[in-house]
Design a protein around this motif. Structure first.
Motif, PDB file in Angstrom:
ATOM      1  N   ALA A 111      33.720   1.219 -33.286  1.00  0.00           N
ATOM      2  CA  ALA A 111      34.678   1.965 -34.109  1.00  0.00           C
ATOM      3  C   ALA A 111      34.084   2.517 -35.393  1.00  0.00           C
ATOM      4  O   ALA A 111      34.735   2.517 -36.442  1.00  0.00           O
ATOM      5  CB  ALA A 111      35.903   1.107 -34.416  1.00  0.00           C
ATOM      6  N   SER A 112      32.866   3.013 -35.321  1.00  0.00           N
ATOM      7  CA  SER A 112      32.296   3.694 -36.481  1.00  0.00           C
ATOM      8  C   SER A 112      33.015   5.031 -36.667  1.00  0.00           C
ATOM      9  O   SER A 112      33.335   5.712 -35.685  1.00  0.00           O
ATOM     10  CB  SER A 112      30.806   3.949 -36.262  1.00  0.00           C
ATOM     11  OG  SER A 112      30.304   4.896 -37.193  1.00  0.00           O
ATOM     12  N   PRO A 113      33.263   5.456 -37.907  1.00  0.00           N
ATOM     13  CA  PRO A 113      33.841   6.790 -38.124  1.00  0.00           C
ATOM     14  C   PRO A 113      32.970   7.904 -37.546  1.00  0.00           C
ATOM     15  O   PRO A 113      33.465   8.992 -37.277  1.00  0.00           O
ATOM     16  CB  PRO A 113      33.918   6.895 -39.657  1.00  0.00           C
ATOM     17  CG  PRO A 113      33.974   5.478 -40.130  1.00  0.00           C
ATOM     18  CD  PRO A 113      33.114   4.706 -39.164  1.00  0.00           C
ATOM     19  N   ALA A 114      31.658   7.603 -37.372  1.00  0.00           N
ATOM     20  CA  ALA A 114      30.718   8.591 -36.838  1.00  0.00           C
ATOM     21  C   ALA A 114      30.359   8.320 -35.383  1.00  0.00           C
ATOM     22  O   ALA A 114      29.313   8.764 -34.905  1.00  0.00           O
ATOM     23  CB  ALA A 114      29.456   8.622 -37.693  1.00  0.00           C
ATOM     24  N   ALA A 115      31.210   7.615 -34.649  1.00  0.00           N
ATOM     25  CA  ALA A 115      30.947   7.340 -33.234  1.00  0.00           C
ATOM     26  C   ALA A 115      30.939   8.643 -32.435  1.00  0.00           C
ATOM     27  O   ALA A 115      31.935   9.376 -32.413  1.00  0.00           O
ATOM     28  CB  ALA A 115      31.993   6.388 -32.676  1.00  0.00           C
ATOM     29  N   ASP A 116      29.830   8.943 -31.774  1.00  0.00           N
ATOM     30  CA  ASP A 116      29.679  10.227 -31.088  1.00  0.00           C
ATOM     31  C   ASP A 116      30.673  10.427 -29.957  1.00  0.00           C
ATOM     32  O   ASP A 116      31.066  11.570 -29.666  1.00  0.00           O
ATOM     33  CB  ASP A 116      28.256  10.346 -30.523  1.00  0.00           C
ATOM     34  CG  ASP A 116      27.216  10.483 -31.620  1.00  0.00           C
ATOM     35  OD1 ASP A 116      27.140  11.561 -32.217  1.00  0.00           O
ATOM     36  OD2 ASP A 116      26.482   9.511 -31.869  1.00  0.00           O
ATOM     37  N   GLY A 117      31.074   9.352 -29.288  1.00  0.00           N
ATOM     38  CA  GLY A 117      31.948   9.515 -28.136  1.00  0.00           C
ATOM     39  C   GLY A 117      33.386   9.846 -28.481  1.00  0.00           C
ATOM     40  O   GLY A 117      34.127  10.339 -27.622  1.00  0.00           O
ATOM     41  N   VAL A 118      33.803   9.598 -29.716  1.00  0.00           N
ATOM     42  CA  VAL A 118      35.229   9.713 -30.028  1.00  0.00           C
ATOM     43  C   VAL A 118      35.737  11.155 -30.060  1.00  0.00           C
ATOM     44  O   VAL A 118      36.747  11.456 -29.406  1.00  0.00           O
ATOM     45  CB  VAL A 118      35.552   8.964 -31.340  1.00  0.00           C
ATOM     46  CG1 VAL A 118      37.023   9.167 -31.716  1.00  0.00           C
ATOM     47  CG2 VAL A 118      35.266   7.474 -31.185  1.00  0.00           C
ATOM     48  N   PRO A 119      35.128  12.090 -30.788  1.00  0.00           N
ATOM     49  CA  PRO A 119      35.691  13.453 -30.801  1.00  0.00           C
ATOM     50  C   PRO A 119      35.831  14.090 -29.418  1.00  0.00           C
ATOM     51  O   PRO A 119      36.897  14.666 -29.118  1.00  0.00           O
ATOM     52  CB  PRO A 119      34.710  14.224 -31.705  1.00  0.00           C
ATOM     53  CG  PRO A 119      34.172  13.183 -32.632  1.00  0.00           C
ATOM     54  CD  PRO A 119      34.021  11.965 -31.771  1.00  0.00           C
ATOM     55  N   ILE A 188      26.789  13.654 -40.572  1.00  0.00           N
ATOM     56  CA  ILE A 188      27.599  14.056 -41.721  1.00  0.00           C
ATOM     57  C   ILE A 188      28.942  14.599 -41.239  1.00  0.00           C
ATOM     58  O   ILE A 188      29.990  14.365 -41.837  1.00  0.00           O
ATOM     59  CB  ILE A 188      26.852  15.116 -42.552  1.00  0.00           C
ATOM     60  CG1 ILE A 188      25.595  14.500 -43.177  1.00  0.00           C
ATOM     61  CG2 ILE A 188      27.749  15.722 -43.622  1.00  0.00           C
ATOM     62  CD1 ILE A 188      24.670  15.516 -43.816  1.00  0.00           C
ATOM     63  N   ALA A 189      28.910  15.323 -40.142  1.00  0.00           N
ATOM     64  CA  ALA A 189      30.122  15.848 -39.503  1.00  0.00           C
ATOM     65  C   ALA A 189      29.821  16.107 -38.041  1.00  0.00           C
ATOM     66  O   ALA A 189      28.683  16.407 -37.679  1.00  0.00           O
ATOM     67  CB  ALA A 189      30.593  17.131 -40.183  1.00  0.00           C
ATOM     68  N   MET A 190      30.837  15.988 -37.207  1.00  0.00           N
ATOM     69  CA  MET A 190      30.701  16.309 -35.775  1.00  0.00           C
ATOM     70  C   MET A 190      32.026  16.851 -35.285  1.00  0.00           C
ATOM     71  O   MET A 190      33.093  16.472 -35.806  1.00  0.00           O
ATOM     72  CB  MET A 190      30.279  15.085 -34.967  1.00  0.00           C
ATOM     73  CG  MET A 190      31.271  13.948 -34.983  1.00  0.00           C
ATOM     74  SD  MET A 190      30.774  12.567 -33.933  1.00  0.00           S
ATOM     75  CE  MET A 190      29.406  11.904 -34.858  1.00  0.00           C
ATOM     76  N   ALA A 214      38.153   8.323 -42.145  1.00  0.00           N
ATOM     77  CA  ALA A 214      38.048   6.916 -41.757  1.00  0.00           C
ATOM     78  C   ALA A 214      38.002   6.752 -40.239  1.00  0.00           C
ATOM     79  O   ALA A 214      37.360   5.844 -39.721  1.00  0.00           O
ATOM     80  CB  ALA A 214      39.221   6.127 -42.335  1.00  0.00           C
ATOM     81  N   THR A 215      38.693   7.630 -39.538  1.00  0.00           N
ATOM     82  CA  THR A 215      38.592   7.713 -38.078  1.00  0.00           C
ATOM     83  C   THR A 215      38.496   9.188 -37.708  1.00  0.00           C
ATOM     84  O   THR A 215      38.912  10.061 -38.478  1.00  0.00           O
ATOM     85  CB  THR A 215      39.823   7.110 -37.371  1.00  0.00           C
ATOM     86  OG1 THR A 215      40.994   7.845 -37.749  1.00  0.00           O
ATOM     87  CG2 THR A 215      39.997   5.643 -37.739  1.00  0.00           C
ATOM     88  N   ALA A 216      37.946   9.476 -36.526  1.00  0.00           N
ATOM     89  CA  ALA A 216      37.935  10.851 -36.044  1.00  0.00           C
ATOM     90  C   ALA A 216      39.370  11.326 -35.850  1.00  0.00           C
ATOM     91  O   ALA A 216      40.261  10.535 -35.540  1.00  0.00           O
ATOM     92  CB  ALA A 216      37.155  10.950 -34.742  1.00  0.00           C
ATOM     93  N   ARG A 217      39.586  12.622 -36.032  1.00  0.00           N
ATOM     94  CA  ARG A 217      40.949  13.150 -35.991  1.00  0.00           C
ATOM     95  C   ARG A 217      41.034  14.443 -35.189  1.00  0.00           C
ATOM     96  O   ARG A 217      40.100  15.242 -35.197  1.00  0.00           O
ATOM     97  CB  ARG A 217      41.454  13.448 -37.411  1.00  0.00           C
ATOM     98  CG  ARG A 217      41.541  12.244 -38.323  1.00  0.00           C
ATOM     99  CD  ARG A 217      42.111  12.645 -39.666  1.00  0.00           C
ATOM    100  NE  ARG A 217      42.167  11.502 -40.591  1.00  0.00           N
ATOM    101  CZ  ARG A 217      42.657  11.568 -41.825  1.00  0.00           C
ATOM    102  NH1 ARG A 217      43.129  12.731 -42.275  1.00  0.00           N
ATOM    103  NH2 ARG A 217      42.685  10.496 -42.588  1.00  0.00           N
ATOM    104  N   ARG A 218      42.175  14.629 -34.532  1.00  0.00           N
ATOM    105  CA  ARG A 218      42.545  15.940 -33.998  1.00  0.00           C
ATOM    106  C   ARG A 218      43.084  16.797 -35.146  1.00  0.00           C
ATOM    107  O   ARG A 218      43.623  16.273 -36.128  1.00  0.00           O
ATOM    108  CB  ARG A 218      43.598  15.792 -32.913  1.00  0.00           C
ATOM    109  CG  ARG A 218      43.088  15.257 -31.584  1.00  0.00           C
ATOM    110  CD  ARG A 218      42.481  16.315 -30.697  1.00  0.00           C
ATOM    111  NE  ARG A 218      43.459  17.289 -30.240  1.00  0.00           N
ATOM    112  CZ  ARG A 218      44.116  17.208 -29.083  1.00  0.00           C
ATOM    113  NH1 ARG A 218      43.884  16.211 -28.254  1.00  0.00           N
ATOM    114  NH2 ARG A 218      44.986  18.137 -28.734  1.00  0.00           N
TER     115      ARG A 218
END
Length: 288
Positions: A111-119, A188-190, A214-218
């Motif tokens: 659950a990293s804010p920068a987790a590549d799989g989430v977006p 930095i951003a994805m 804090a978390t990835a977002r739509r």
């Protein structure tokens, strides 16, 4: 060293989880670096031997990805164009060693804010499946992730699968990220963008951004602005202000909030332009 258990079945794993706190181990690409070479002093439940948690399969409702499916598995499996963003993320997660050992489920549990799989998964309306001896439940990935390193997984639960609904498999997608260098760096951003179109107009748009909040977002306002546009003009509909308002971006050592907002908006525009320019050589926009 603490206790170590490598169960031979999910039933055995869930029984162990009911007996007390265990740290789950799949690929170990997050757990071991976090310990900085120290011996593990806590109980470890190793899921790597559970074949039932690995693999990608079509279902009546969409697609099921086992939680222990590795990044390398994702990259080399033929998948619908809507999951191209997930495959593009898979080949940018660390180096080949990390891609071979690291798992999609581990990425979500960390659950990293920068987790590549989430977006890419958010852009496909993904759900997670959680199991324990009390039963199995499903929830939207957007609900499951509650903050940095925080999820709604209960102490006795195992994340068993990621579920992509049929509606999330339409169209095509693109993943882009920005960091100090291309690989082996925290972003930095994805962004991940999924578009479906009919008769030359966008009918469905999904836009998600990670590593900025804090978390990835739509980004619903951005998605709404894209509807009805011709794909080659979609990038002009993305307003920096809409992106910044949706993200409430964070400041840290890697970048300022203002830079993150600007970078995320530019990445979205680039992803849209990439999708528009590649459309002629890829499957129809509305098909999976």
């Amino acid at each position: 060293m603490g206790d170590y258990l490598r169960p031979r079945s999910l039933h055995e794993a869930l029984a162990a989880m009911a007996t007390g706190p265990w740290r789950l181990l799949a690929g170990g690409t997050d757990l071991y670096p976090a310990e900085k070479g120290r011996a593990l002093t806590f109980p470890v439940l190793d899921l790597a031997g559970l074949d039932g948690l690995r693999g990608i399969a079509a279902t009546d409702n969409g697609l099921r990805i086992g939680a222990c499916t590795t990044w390398a598995d994702i990259a080399r499996t033929p998948l619908p164009p809507a999951l191209a963003a997930l495959q593009q993320a898979a080949v940018e997660v660390g180096g080949p060693q990390v891609q071979t050992a690291g798992t999609l489920g581990g990425n979500l549990c960390n659950a990293s804010p920068a987790a590549d799989g989430v977006p890419p998964l958010l852009a496909c309306d993904a759900k997670v499946e959680l199991a324990c001896q009390r039963g199995t439940r499903q929830m939207a990935l957007s609900d499951y992730l509650t903050g940095p390193r925080q999820t709604l997984r209960a102490p006795d639960e195992i994340l068993t699968a990621i579920l992509i609904p049929q509606t999330g498999l339409s169209g095509r997608s693109r993943f882009l990220k920005l960091g100090a260098r291309r690989y082996l760096v925290i972003s930095i951003a994805m962004v991940a963008v999924r578009l479906a179109a009919d008769a030359g107009r966008i009918t469905d748009a999904a836009v998600s951004v990670g590593a900025c909040s804090a978390t990835a977002r739509r980004l619903p306002a951005v998605e709404a602005a894209l509807a009805g546009h011709a794909p080659h003009l979609a990038a002009t509909a993305v307003r920096d202000a809409d992106v910044a308002a949706a993200l409430a971006p964070m400041d840290d050592l890697r970048a300022s909030a203002a830079y993150r907002a600007t970078a995320a908006a530019e990445l979205i525009r680039r992803a849209l332009s990439d999708l528009a320019s590649s459309g002629a050589s890829e499957p129809a926009w509305g098909t999976a």
